[in-house]
Design a protein around this motif. Structure first.
Motif, PDB file in Angstrom:
ATOM      1  N   GLY A 245      19.754  62.782  53.325  1.00 40.05           N
ATOM      2  CA  GLY A 245      19.486  61.665  54.217  1.00 40.05           C
ATOM      3  C   GLY A 245      19.873  61.993  55.638  1.00 40.05           C
TER       4      GLY A 245
ATOM      5  N   THR B 107      11.654  63.389  53.630  1.00 36.58           N
ATOM      6  CA  THR B 107      12.658  63.204  52.569  1.00 36.58           C
ATOM      7  C   THR B 107      12.104  63.534  51.182  1.00 36.58           C
TER       8      THR B 107
ATOM      9  N   LEU C 217      21.619  62.562  45.305  1.00 39.18           N
ATOM     10  CA  LEU C 217      21.724  61.150  45.709  1.00 39.18           C
ATOM     11  C   LEU C 217      21.133  60.946  47.096  1.00 39.18           C
ATOM     12  N   LEU C 218      20.323  59.911  47.218  1.00 37.75           N
ATOM     13  CA  LEU C 218      19.819  59.577  48.552  1.00 37.75           C
ATOM     14  C   LEU C 218      20.951  58.922  49.347  1.00 37.75           C
TER      15      LEU C 218
ATOM     16  N   PRO D 212      20.359  57.218  52.567  1.00 37.76           N
ATOM     17  CA  PRO D 212      19.266  56.937  53.502  1.00 37.76           C
ATOM     18  C   PRO D 212      19.693  56.232  54.790  1.00 37.76           C
TER      19      PRO D 212
ATOM     20  N   ILE E 133      13.565  56.200  50.994  1.00 40.05           N
ATOM     21  CA  ILE E 133      13.784  56.052  49.545  1.00 40.05           C
ATOM     22  C   ILE E 133      12.650  56.734  48.783  1.00 40.05           C
TER      23      ILE E 133
ATOM     24  N   ILE F 167      20.861  56.577  44.415  1.00 39.65           N
ATOM     25  CA  ILE F 167      20.899  56.215  45.831  1.00 39.65           C
ATOM     26  C   ILE F 167      22.233  55.547  46.153  1.00 39.65           C
TER      27      ILE F 167
ATOM     28  N   PHE G 142      23.531  52.820  47.934  1.00 42.44           N
ATOM     29  CA  PHE G 142      22.947  51.599  48.513  1.00 42.44           C
ATOM     30  C   PHE G 142      23.969  51.066  49.516  1.00 42.44           C
TER      31      PHE G 142
ATOM     32  N   LEU H 108      12.776  49.734  45.525  1.00 32.20           N
ATOM     33  CA  LEU H 108      13.686  50.121  44.438  1.00 32.20           C
ATOM     34  C   LEU H 108      13.217  49.616  43.087  1.00 32.20           C
TER      35      LEU H 108
ATOM     36  N   LEU I  90      15.895  54.976  40.074  1.00 28.41           N
ATOM     37  CA  LEU I  90      17.089  55.539  40.716  1.00 28.41           C
ATOM     38  C   LEU I  90      18.339  54.799  40.241  1.00 28.41           C
TER      39      LEU I  90
ATOM     40  N   ILE J 125      21.389  53.020  41.219  1.00 29.71           N
ATOM     41  CA  ILE J 125      21.721  52.383  42.502  1.00 29.71           C
ATOM     42  C   ILE J 125      23.229  52.139  42.562  1.00 29.71           C
TER      43      ILE J 125
END
Ligand code: 1GP
Length: 250
Positions: free
Chosen positions: A60, A69, A85-86, A88, A94, A101, A103, A126, A131, A133
């Motif tokens: 990210g 991405t 893992l994102l 962002p 995403i 991710i 969040f 999402l 993913l 979260i």
């Protein structure tokens, strides 16, 4: 069977972080900024990653102007079994190609866009992903340099002198139900988050603690771990010189 095992491992990213914290096993995430990495360098970069103590990959950046991405995550997934893992900067980053991710909610700032608006915009995206979260409180702390996060989010970092505000913000995030707390000095920070701050938060917050921003030596990494960080994030130091991985061999 192998694939099933991998799926099992990846749907439990958070559980594995909590378990590592319980066992006092320290975790290291390499942060990859999709705007800064060339796709064709990813295989060689990961050869170094795999020889090091790296446990997680974060992908990210504050911005991703050319929408790199998804391409970057796909290329990474082809060469690693580490959880991806994102991390962002906004909803446009995403992609379902990652495993999970962070969040994030930028709790240190007072810009509703990064406290809740981006999160609302992320919901329809999402809903169409599988993913994992992981709700994460994100605290930007002054690293003696105006960082991209600060500029893009148009928020002020909390001063390192204001330990009480940092602690109370982290505690508020925990009380709101966030599952990870991220103390962020900002990418390329001149000064990482002070060890005293890490220890204060660690001693008062029970969720796993992530620390990143401006960590560019083994000594600083070890200091962050001994102060209480459960997971440290390093990006710039690896971008500048991948030989740094050689100092962090398994
Ligand atoms: C930034 O915490 C990360 O979001 C990593 O920072 O690039 O300074 O390592 P560096």
């Amino acid at each position: 069977m192998y694939r099933e095992l991998l799926i099992f491992a990846f749907v439990n990213i958070y559980k594995n972080i909590v378990q590592a914290k319980k066992e006092n096993k320290k975790l290291l995430a390499v942060l990859i900024d999709p705007e800064k990495i060339e796709i064709n360098t990813i295989p060689a970069f990961f050869e170094k990653v795999h020889q090091s103590i790296t446990t997680h990959i974060f992908v990210g950046g504050s911005t991703d102007i050319h929408n790199q991405t998804e391409k970057v995550v796909s290329a990474i997934k082809q060469v690693t079994h580490l959880p991806v893992l994102l991390f962002p900067g906004d909803v446009s980053q995403i992609t379902n190609k990652a495993d999970g991710i962070l969040f994030l909610s930028l709790l240190s700032g007072r810009n509703p866009e990064y406290l809740i608006e981006q999160q609302i915009k992320a919901v329809p995206v999402l809903k169409n992903t599988d993913l994992e979260i992981i709700s994460t409180g994100y605290l930007l702390i002054d690293g003696a340099k105006e960082t991209a996060t600060q500029k893009v989010s148009n928020t002020k970092p909390i001063s390192q002198n204001n330990q009480e505000l940092i602690l109370h913000t982290a505690l508020a995030g925990e009380l709101l139900g966030q599952k990870l707390m991220y103390l962020e000095a900002g990418s390329g920070a001149k000064i990482p988050v002070e060890t005293a701050i890490i220890t204060t938060v660690k001693n008062n917050v029970s969720i796993p603690l992530i620390v990143g921003g401006g960590i560019r030596s083994k000594h600083q990494l070890e200091n962050a771990f001994s102060a209480g960080a459960d997971l440290v994030v390093i990006g710039t130091a690896f971008e500048n010189d991948a030989r740094f991985f050689e100092q962090l061999k398994k």
